[in-house]
Scaffold this motif. Structure first.
Motif, PDB file in Angstrom:
ATOM      1  N   TRP A  39       0.672  -1.348   0.226  1.00  0.00           N
ATOM      2  CA  TRP A  39      -0.043   0.101  -0.181  1.00  0.00           C
ATOM      3  C   TRP A  39       0.977   0.672  -0.112  1.00  0.00           C
ATOM      4  O   TRP A  39       0.417   1.958  -0.340  1.00  0.00           O
ATOM      5  CB  TRP A  39      -0.941  -0.402   0.779  1.00  0.00           C
ATOM      6  N   TYR A  40       2.208   1.502   0.719  1.00  0.00           N
ATOM      7  CA  TYR A  40       2.735   2.343   0.917  1.00  0.00           C
ATOM      8  C   TYR A  40       3.052   2.865  -0.421  1.00  0.00           C
ATOM      9  O   TYR A  40       3.674   3.708  -0.667  1.00  0.00           O
ATOM     10  CB  TYR A  40       4.320   1.842   1.950  1.00  0.00           C
ATOM     11  N   LEU A  41       3.612   1.847  -1.381  1.00  0.00           N
ATOM     12  CA  LEU A  41       4.631   2.052  -2.274  1.00  0.00           C
ATOM     13  C   LEU A  41       3.405   2.885  -3.584  1.00  0.00           C
ATOM     14  O   LEU A  41       3.844   3.340  -4.310  1.00  0.00           O
ATOM     15  CB  LEU A  41       5.320   0.678  -2.980  1.00  0.00           C
ATOM     16  N   VAL A  83      18.632   5.821   5.420  1.00  0.00           N
ATOM     17  CA  VAL A  83      17.608   4.622   7.123  1.00  0.00           C
ATOM     18  C   VAL A  83      16.185   5.763   7.107  1.00  0.00           C
ATOM     19  O   VAL A  83      16.648   6.746   7.443  1.00  0.00           O
ATOM     20  CB  VAL A  83      18.337   4.596   7.725  1.00  0.00           C
ATOM     21  N   PRO A  84      15.272   5.441   7.465  1.00  0.00           N
ATOM     22  CA  PRO A  84      15.487   3.478   7.177  1.00  0.00           C
ATOM     23  C   PRO A  84      14.627   3.634   4.932  1.00  0.00           C
ATOM     24  O   PRO A  84      13.918   5.107   4.801  1.00  0.00           O
ATOM     25  CB  PRO A  84      13.486   3.895   7.488  1.00  0.00           C
ATOM     26  N   CYS A  85      15.163   3.192   4.642  1.00  0.00           N
ATOM     27  CA  CYS A  85      15.045   3.647   2.998  1.00  0.00           C
ATOM     28  C   CYS A  85      13.540   3.007   2.451  1.00  0.00           C
ATOM     29  O   CYS A  85      13.291   3.002   1.477  1.00  0.00           O
ATOM     30  CB  CYS A  85      15.927   2.674   2.408  1.00  0.00           C
ATOM     31  N   ALA A 104      18.773   0.430   4.481  1.00  0.00           N
ATOM     32  CA  ALA A 104      19.046   0.231   5.731  1.00  0.00           C
ATOM     33  C   ALA A 104      17.969   0.177   6.414  1.00  0.00           C
ATOM     34  O   ALA A 104      16.715   1.225   6.440  1.00  0.00           O
ATOM     35  CB  ALA A 104      19.848   0.533   6.806  1.00  0.00           C
ATOM     36  N   ASP A 105      16.719  -0.646   6.170  1.00  0.00           N
ATOM     37  CA  ASP A 105      14.994  -0.597   7.378  1.00  0.00           C
ATOM     38  C   ASP A 105      14.960  -1.815   8.833  1.00  0.00           C
ATOM     39  O   ASP A 105      15.558  -2.409   8.413  1.00  0.00           O
ATOM     40  CB  ASP A 105      14.254  -0.715   6.351  1.00  0.00           C
ATOM     41  N   ILE A 106      13.359  -1.158   9.179  1.00  0.00           N
ATOM     42  CA  ILE A 106      14.077  -2.707  10.595  1.00  0.00           C
ATOM     43  C   ILE A 106      13.156  -3.774   9.018  1.00  0.00           C
ATOM     44  O   ILE A 106      12.501  -4.881   9.712  1.00  0.00           O
ATOM     45  CB  ILE A 106      13.226  -2.579  10.972  1.00  0.00           C
ATOM     46  N   ASP A 131      17.612  -1.984  13.497  1.00  0.00           N
ATOM     47  CA  ASP A 131      17.047  -1.276  13.973  1.00  0.00           C
ATOM     48  C   ASP A 131      17.256   0.713  14.446  1.00  0.00           C
ATOM     49  O   ASP A 131      18.466   0.262  14.461  1.00  0.00           O
ATOM     50  CB  ASP A 131      16.418  -1.460  15.916  1.00  0.00           C
ATOM     51  N   VAL A 132      16.691   1.398  13.717  1.00  0.00           N
ATOM     52  CA  VAL A 132      17.550   2.889  13.542  1.00  0.00           C
ATOM     53  C   VAL A 132      18.029   3.317  15.612  1.00  0.00           C
ATOM     54  O   VAL A 132      19.003   4.050  15.427  1.00  0.00           O
ATOM     55  CB  VAL A 132      16.380   4.129  12.879  1.00  0.00           C
ATOM     56  N   THR A 133      17.198   3.256  16.575  1.00  0.00           N
ATOM     57  CA  THR A 133      18.131   3.174  17.416  1.00  0.00           C
ATOM     58  C   THR A 133      19.209   2.946  17.731  1.00  0.00           C
ATOM     59  O   THR A 133      20.012   2.384  19.026  1.00  0.00           O
ATOM     60  CB  THR A 133      16.447   2.772  18.909  1.00  0.00           C
ATOM     61  N   CYS A 147      17.649  10.616   6.218  1.00  0.00           N
ATOM     62  CA  CYS A 147      16.183   9.623   7.228  1.00  0.00           C
ATOM     63  C   CYS A 147      15.397  10.633   6.779  1.00  0.00           C
ATOM     64  O   CYS A 147      15.428  11.372   7.569  1.00  0.00           O
ATOM     65  CB  CYS A 147      16.784  10.092   8.940  1.00  0.00           C
ATOM     66  N   LEU A 148      14.947  10.057   5.594  1.00  0.00           N
ATOM     67  CA  LEU A 148      13.811  10.516   5.444  1.00  0.00           C
ATOM     68  C   LEU A 148      11.577   9.884   6.168  1.00  0.00           C
ATOM     69  O   LEU A 148      12.515   8.516   6.247  1.00  0.00           O
ATOM     70  CB  LEU A 148      13.450  10.536   3.459  1.00  0.00           C
ATOM     71  N   ARG A 149      11.190  11.454   6.533  1.00  0.00           N
ATOM     72  CA  ARG A 149       9.963  10.433   6.716  1.00  0.00           C
ATOM     73  C   ARG A 149       9.477   9.315   8.035  1.00  0.00           C
ATOM     74  O   ARG A 149       9.535   8.452   7.732  1.00  0.00           O
ATOM     75  CB  ARG A 149       8.911   9.895   5.904  1.00  0.00           C
TER      76      ARG A 149
HETATM   77  C1  LIG Z   1       6.649   6.284   6.530  1.00  0.00           C
HETATM   78  S1  LIG Z   1       8.139   5.085   5.977  1.00  0.00           S
HETATM   79  C2  LIG Z   1       9.623   6.201   5.359  1.00  0.00           C
HETATM   80  C3  LIG Z   1      10.479   5.691   4.548  1.00  0.00           C
HETATM   81  C4  LIG Z   1      10.856   6.242   3.472  1.00  0.00           C
HETATM   82  N1  LIG Z   1      12.079   7.008   4.008  1.00  0.00           N
HETATM   83  C5  LIG Z   1      10.505   7.361   2.256  1.00  0.00           C
HETATM   84  O1  LIG Z   1      10.597   7.642   2.633  1.00  0.00           O
HETATM   85  O2  LIG Z   1       9.394   6.150   1.492  1.00  0.00           O
HETATM   86  C6  LIG Z   1       8.291   4.621   7.717  1.00  0.00           C
HETATM   87  C7  LIG Z   1       9.740   3.586   7.386  1.00  0.00           C
HETATM   88  O3  LIG Z   1      10.239   3.886   9.108  1.00  0.00           O
HETATM   89  C8  LIG Z   1      10.663   1.767   9.044  1.00  0.00           C
HETATM   90  N2  LIG Z   1      11.055   2.049  11.252  1.00  0.00           N
HETATM   91  C9  LIG Z   1       9.991   2.327  11.498  1.00  0.00           C
HETATM   92  N3  LIG Z   1      11.078   2.022  12.623  1.00  0.00           N
HETATM   93  C10 LIG Z   1      12.078   1.586  12.668  1.00  0.00           C
HETATM   94  C11 LIG Z   1      12.759   1.725  13.362  1.00  0.00           C
HETATM   95  N4  LIG Z   1      12.428   1.890  14.430  1.00  0.00           N
HETATM   96  N5  LIG Z   1      14.140   1.096  12.988  1.00  0.00           N
HETATM   97  C12 LIG Z   1      13.931   1.447  11.432  1.00  0.00           C
HETATM   98  N6  LIG Z   1      13.088   1.507  10.122  1.00  0.00           N
HETATM   99  C13 LIG Z   1      12.225   2.207  11.359  1.00  0.00           C
HETATM  100  C14 LIG Z   1       9.459   1.219   8.572  1.00  0.00           C
HETATM  101  O4  LIG Z   1       9.840   0.042   8.560  1.00  0.00           O
HETATM  102  C15 LIG Z   1       9.216   2.166   7.556  1.00  0.00           C
HETATM  103  O5  LIG Z   1       9.995   1.752   6.117  1.00  0.00           O
END
Ligand SMILES: C[S@@+](CC[C@H](N)C(=O)[O-])C[C@H]1O[C@@H](n2cnc3c(N)ncnc32)[C@H](O)[C@@H]1O
Length: 244
Positions: A39-41, A83-85, A104-106, A131-133, A147-149
């Motif tokens: 759905w996101y894509l 990150v997150p990609c 990178a992404d979770i 995990d980004v943390t 780091c977008l969105r």
């Molecule tokens: C709204 S999407 C944004 C993705 C991309 N940056 C974009 O703009 O299309 C949020 C992303 O953050 C990732 N995410 C959420 N919590 C995370 C975490 N703790 N560590 C890494 N990635 C995480 C989700 O899996 C998701 O892919």
């Protein structure tokens, strides 16, 4: 204060307050569902539909702003981390600008969909699930981290730790988006919630709060872009590390 669930040993009691639960379920877990990932894509790729017009326009603006931000950078970006990609929205933009790009992404489910955009791009080095943390990279592994969105989805108790972690792995710059609150945006987001029931930016902050984050972590603000003035509260910041 409630402890983040993910960091708690399994035998310790945890206070599942609303913010912790919403971060765990609506940010970390949500995108690990294949139907949400697709759905996101679809929201920004493929055939243009009225229902996803806003996501489509915002995604194009984000790509354009990041491209412009990178073009203006000096020295030029060389080793980049996305990150997150997510589903690979920035694949082309980052690959045009950097010699090496890691994503990178979770969520494996999001990265599986990002393969189509990333694979075949010159300089693409692959995906890392993390995990980004707690990023699995040494200090200063990249010259540019994007780091977008994400930050607008992060509750206050984790936000600065994440900015700190992103800054730790960058030797030079961080490009990060925030959701910013202004009186206008507060009204817009309230109206949006009333009409659609959806909350697009659960954790927007005031500009001075964002600036405090940067200062605290040792980052200097060098450039900024409003992604879509009036229609979105998203602001992109270009930050450079302040060298001692
Ligand atoms: C709204 S999407 C944004 C993705 C991309 N940056 C974009 O703009 O299309 C949020 C992303 O953050 C990732 N995410 C959420 N919590 C995370 C975490 N703790 N560590 C890494 N990635 C995480 C989700 O899996 C998701 O892919």
């Amino acid at each position: 204060m409630a402890r983040a669930v993910s960091n708690a040993p399994i035998t310790e009691p945890v206070n599942y307050d609303d913010e912790v639960a919403s971060y765990e379920l609506a940010t970390k877990q949500k995108y690990q569902d294949p139907s949400i990932a697709s759905w996101y894509l679809k929201g920004y790729e493929g055939r243009l539909k009225l229902s996803s017009l806003a996501s489509y326009i915002i995604a194009r603006r984000e790509q354009r702003c990041i491209g412009k931000a990178l073009e203006r950078c000096s020295p030029r970006p060389s080793r980049l981390l996305d990150v997150p990609c997510g589903t690979g929205k920035l694949a082309q933009v980052l690959s045009q600008q950097g010699r090496e790009v890691l994503a990178a992404d979770i969520s494996m489910e999001m990265m599986v969909l990002a393969k189509t955009s990333y694979e075949g791009q010159p300089g693409f080095r692959g995906f890392i699930r993390c995990d980004v943390t707690k990023l699995p990279f040494a200090d200063e592994s990249f010259d540019t981290v994007v780091c977008l969105r994400l930050i607008h989805l992060i509750p206050p108790h984790l936000r600065r730790d994440i900015i700190n972690e992103l800054a730790r792995i960058s030797s030079y710059r961080l490009i990060v988006s925030y959701g910013l609150t202004t009186r206008f945006q507060r009204i817009r987001l309230k109206l949006r919630k009333m009409i659609t029931g959806g909350i697009s930016a659960p954790h927007p902050v005031r500009l001075d709060v964002a600036r405090q984050d940067f200062e605290e972590v040792g980052l200097a603000l060098t450039d900024s872009f409003s992604v879509l003035p009036l229609l979105s509260c998203e602001r992109l910041f270009v930050l450079e590390k302040v060298k001692a």
